[in-house]
Design a protein around this motif. Structure first.
Motif: not given
Length: 267
Positions: A158-168, A201-203
């Motif tokens: 998830r660190l390598r391939e983040p998504d919106g849920a990871t950022v949140a 998105p959102g980072a």
């Protein structure tokens, strides 16, 4: 689930008595810490166990005694209060210990020292402090990913391939440390991970506006990556007061022009 590390623990036993049910005679009371790149959170966990002749089987992993994360002093007071309560109920202390350190605790300590200079010194920017700490040790990209992911309590993937849920899931202050560390790192592989985070998105909107303004004002790759977004998203990224300052103080012509256009539109 959050990675809570036991820092101080007590094991207590209720002496056998005919009128006492044998279940829940052993209690483990622990001061636990959750660490991130910019700080720590604490709580107190109480776990019950069934005693046997050879061992005690922990039940249900215990429960947190506070519904919110605490400062260390608050958590230590709560631990002491609960310990006194259990002893008043007849529980006897059979073990007390400070537990061992986690594999990547040294990374947290190294970054923490870099973020908190000695009295009288100017504070270094958090991103460079983290980058310098890891580059001086010379870790490989895979080891950097593993260590930073562990501190952030994220799976390495998830660190390598983040998504919106990871950022949140990541605290905004920690994102403000993470992004410049990644995008300005010496390893191209780590820089590419940073670009994915910035594009996620959102980072950028998770980061405190004052930090985004600093990136856009000063030279650096973070400001370069965000400069093209000022024209369309500048008001949301930094707000009107910062746009006025950027129109005069940014080190980038494109940012100054975009900020001036925003000021004209806002009248």
């Amino acid at each position: 689930m959050p990675r809570w590390i036991e820092r101080r623990g007590f094991t207590l036993r209720l002496p056998p008595a005919p009128e006492v049910e044998p279940r829940h005679q052993v209690v483990r009371l622990s001061l636990v810490e959750r660490r991130g790149l910019t700080g720590s959170w604490f709580n107190v966990r109480e776990a019950r166990a069934e005693p046997s002749e050879t061992s005690s089987r922990t039940l249900a992993g215990g429960r947190a005694l506070s519904w919110r994360a605490l400062r260390q002093g608050e958590a230590e007071r709560l631990l002491d209060q609960r310990l006194r309560t259990l002893q008043a109920l007849g529980y006897e202390l059979i073990d007390a210990a400070l537990t061992g350190r986690g594999r990547w605790d040294w990374l947290y300590e190294l970054v923490r020292r870099g973020l908190r200079p000695a009295a009288g010194d100017d504070a270094p920017a958090p991103g460079p402090a983290l980058r310098d700490a890891l580059e001086h040790i010379g870790l490989s990209p895979d080891a950097i990913v593993e260590g930073v992911a562990t501190v952030l309590e994220l799976p390495p993937g998830r660190l390598r391939e983040p998504d919106g849920a990871t950022v949140a899931r990541v605290d905004p202050d920690q994102i403000g440390v993470l992004l410049p560390f990644l995008v300005e790192h010496g390893h191209a592989e780590i820089r590419e991970i940073g670009e994915r985070w910035v594009a996620c998105p959102g980072a950028a909107f998770q980061v405190p506006r004052a930090i985004v303004e600093r990136w856009l004002t000063e030279p650096g790759r973070m400001g370069d990556l965000l400069a093209t977004r000022v024209r369309s998203e500048g008001l949301a990224l930094v707000g009107p007061d910062a746009l006025l300052r950027l129109s005069k103080a940014s080190s980038r012509d494109a940012v100054r022009r975009a900020a001036e256009q925003w000021m004209t539109r806002l009248g």
